[in-house]
Structure formats: C-alpha cells, structure tokens
Motif scaffolding. Structure first.
Motif, mmCIF file in Angstrom:
data_model
loop_
_atom_site.group_PDB
_atom_site.id
_atom_site.type_symbol
_atom_site.label_atom_id
_atom_site.label_comp_id
_atom_site.label_asym_id
_atom_site.label_seq_id
_atom_site.Cartn_x
_atom_site.Cartn_y
_atom_site.Cartn_z
ATOM 1 N N GLU A 231 -33.617 -12.676 -31.408
ATOM 2 C CA GLU A 231 -33.608 -14.232 -31.158
ATOM 3 C C GLU A 231 -34.147 -14.354 -30.355
ATOM 4 N N PRO A 232 -34.129 -15.484 -30.705
ATOM 5 C CA PRO A 232 -35.327 -16.676 -29.692
ATOM 6 C C PRO A 232 -35.104 -16.877 -28.199
ATOM 7 N N PRO A 233 -36.077 -17.253 -27.243
ATOM 8 C CA PRO A 233 -35.315 -17.452 -25.701
ATOM 9 C C PRO A 233 -34.475 -18.724 -25.248
ATOM 10 N N LEU A 234 -34.086 -18.458 -24.748
ATOM 11 C CA LEU A 234 -32.838 -19.654 -24.803
ATOM 12 C C LEU A 234 -33.383 -20.821 -24.039
ATOM 13 N N PHE A 235 -34.005 -20.894 -23.847
ATOM 14 C CA PHE A 235 -34.437 -22.359 -23.822
ATOM 15 C C PHE A 235 -34.925 -23.312 -24.936
ATOM 16 N N THR A 236 -35.708 -22.561 -25.253
ATOM 17 C CA THR A 236 -35.932 -23.199 -27.146
ATOM 18 C C THR A 236 -34.385 -23.139 -27.592
ATOM 19 N N GLN A 237 -33.223 -22.645 -27.304
ATOM 20 C CA GLN A 237 -32.721 -23.085 -28.431
ATOM 21 C C GLN A 237 -31.667 -24.393 -27.852
ATOM 22 N N PRO A 238 -30.041 -24.782 -28.308
ATOM 23 C CA PRO A 238 -29.468 -26.027 -28.223
ATOM 24 C C PRO A 238 -29.258 -26.114 -27.184
ATOM 25 N N LEU A 239 -28.520 -26.771 -26.077
ATOM 26 C CA LEU A 239 -28.292 -26.109 -25.186
ATOM 27 C C LEU A 239 -26.464 -25.977 -25.263
ATOM 28 N N SER A 240 -26.364 -26.339 -25.796
ATOM 29 C CA SER A 240 -24.132 -25.680 -26.612
ATOM 30 C C SER A 240 -24.358 -24.239 -26.256
ATOM 31 N N LYS A 241 -25.806 -23.918 -27.200
ATOM 32 C CA LYS A 241 -25.828 -21.853 -27.367
ATOM 33 C C LYS A 241 -25.815 -21.629 -25.506
ATOM 34 N N ALA A 242 -26.511 -22.488 -24.775
ATOM 35 C CA ALA A 242 -26.600 -21.607 -23.661
ATOM 36 C C ALA A 242 -25.059 -22.123 -22.795
ATOM 37 N N GLN A 243 -24.574 -22.868 -23.322
ATOM 38 C CA GLN A 243 -23.164 -23.145 -22.126
ATOM 39 C C GLN A 243 -22.539 -22.521 -22.770
ATOM 40 N N GLU A 244 -22.486 -21.663 -24.406
ATOM 41 C CA GLU A 244 -21.003 -20.320 -24.647
ATOM 42 C C GLU A 244 -21.936 -19.919 -24.491
ATOM 43 N N ARG A 245 -22.803 -19.086 -23.921
ATOM 44 C CA ARG A 245 -23.685 -17.868 -23.271
ATOM 45 C C ARG A 245 -22.832 -18.050 -21.680
ATOM 46 N N TYR A 246 -22.925 -19.372 -21.266
ATOM 47 C CA TYR A 246 -22.216 -18.913 -20.153
ATOM 48 C C TYR A 246 -21.343 -19.484 -19.797
ATOM 49 N N ALA A 247 -20.397 -19.542 -20.393
ATOM 50 C CA ALA A 247 -18.798 -19.589 -20.493
ATOM 51 C C ALA A 247 -18.326 -18.292 -21.009
ATOM 52 N N GLU A 248 -19.203 -17.776 -21.700
ATOM 53 C CA GLU A 248 -18.415 -16.323 -22.190
ATOM 54 C C GLU A 248 -19.330 -14.686 -20.791
ATOM 55 N N THR A 249 -20.064 -15.273 -20.601
ATOM 56 C CA THR A 249 -19.977 -14.419 -18.741
ATOM 57 C C THR A 249 -19.434 -14.616 -17.879
ATOM 58 N N TYR A 250 -19.166 -16.016 -18.046
ATOM 59 C CA TYR A 250 -18.294 -16.240 -16.407
ATOM 60 C C TYR A 250 -16.476 -15.804 -16.591
ATOM 61 N N ALA A 251 -16.710 -15.622 -18.420
ATOM 62 C CA ALA A 251 -15.369 -15.072 -18.589
ATOM 63 C C ALA A 251 -15.282 -13.844 -18.498
ATOM 64 N N ALA A 252 -16.324 -13.157 -19.208
ATOM 65 C CA ALA A 252 -16.257 -11.800 -17.988
ATOM 66 C C ALA A 252 -15.909 -11.603 -16.459
ATOM 67 N N VAL A 253 -16.843 -12.190 -15.948
ATOM 68 C CA VAL A 253 -16.693 -11.893 -14.367
ATOM 69 C C VAL A 253 -15.431 -12.416 -14.757
ATOM 70 N N LEU A 254 -14.819 -13.358 -14.875
ATOM 71 C CA LEU A 254 -13.083 -13.331 -14.574
ATOM 72 C C LEU A 254 -12.057 -12.529 -14.818
ATOM 73 N N ARG A 255 -12.785 -11.978 -15.493
ATOM 74 C CA ARG A 255 -11.765 -10.635 -16.180
ATOM 75 C C ARG A 255 -11.650 -9.746 -15.010
ATOM 76 N N ARG A 256 -13.538 -9.216 -14.668
ATOM 77 C CA ARG A 256 -13.668 -7.849 -13.680
ATOM 78 C C ARG A 256 -12.684 -8.388 -12.761
ATOM 79 N N ARG A 257 -12.907 -9.547 -11.807
ATOM 80 C CA ARG A 257 -12.376 -9.700 -10.561
ATOM 81 C C ARG A 257 -10.844 -9.735 -10.913
ATOM 82 N N ALA A 258 -10.041 -10.205 -11.821
ATOM 83 C CA ALA A 258 -8.793 -10.092 -12.373
ATOM 84 C C ALA A 258 -8.522 -8.382 -12.346
#
Length: 106
Positions: free
Chosen positions: A61-88
């Motif tokens: 996979e190419p570096p994140l800064f070369t990909q569309p912003l929506s890709k970064a938003q999706e990855r952030y949302a997935e990661t934040y959801a995992a954080v919330l699951r761990r906290r719960a």
C-alpha cells in the motif's frame, strides 16, 4: 631521607607505570578484537539493507499522505472504533471485578 628510600620509591613508581601500560595494552587489544566483530556484524547488516527485500509483497500500500483524504478518514474511524471497543471492554471488566468484590465485602 636516605638515598635508598628514594631509589625504592622511584623503582616502585616505574614498575607501576610499566604495569599500567601493560594493563592498558592488554585491554586495548581485547577491545580492538571485540570491535572488529562488531564492525563485521554492522557491515553485514548495512550490506543487507542495500539488497532488495524478496519477501515483500508487490502490492504494498502506498503511503497514506499520497492517498485520498477519505482513505485516511476511514482508517482513523476504524482505529477510533477499536479504541472505543477496548475502553468499553475494560470498563466492563472493571464493573465485573467491582461487583465481585462488593459481594465478598457484604
């Protein structure tokens, strides 16, 4: 002070200087021997860094800064959801532990 005491002191000083030089020489040679082994290992690793990696996938996979912003938003949302699951899950474990402790204290 008699002359023979000065002679003994001078001979003792010279013998200590010679012993110190021999000690430093022996430990210096040991250090050079150890450093040659370290230099050899560093050289091998530096040479390995210059060679292409055969085990790497061709579909990297190419570096994140070369990909569309929506890709970064999706990855952030997935990661934040995992954080919330761990906290719960952690909160649930603590709640169960407190309820167990409360039963034992009553």
């Amino acid at each position: 002070m008699p002359w023979w005491i000065w002679l003994i002191l001078a001979l003792f000083m010279l013998s200590m200087i010679v012993a110190g030089l021999i000690y430093a020489g022996i430990h210096g040679l040991r250090a050079l021997h150890d450093m040659s082994g370290v230099a050899e290992r560093v050289g091998e690793r530096l040479a390995a860094m210059g060679e292409p990696d055969e085990s790497a996938d061709s579909a990297v996979e190419p570096p994140l800064f070369t990909q569309p912003l929506s890709k970064a938003q999706e990855r952030y949302a997935e990661t934040y959801a995992a954080v919330l699951r761990r906290r719960a899950a952690k909160r649930e474990r603590h709640t169960r532990a407190w309820s167990r402790w409360k039963r034992f204290n009553d």
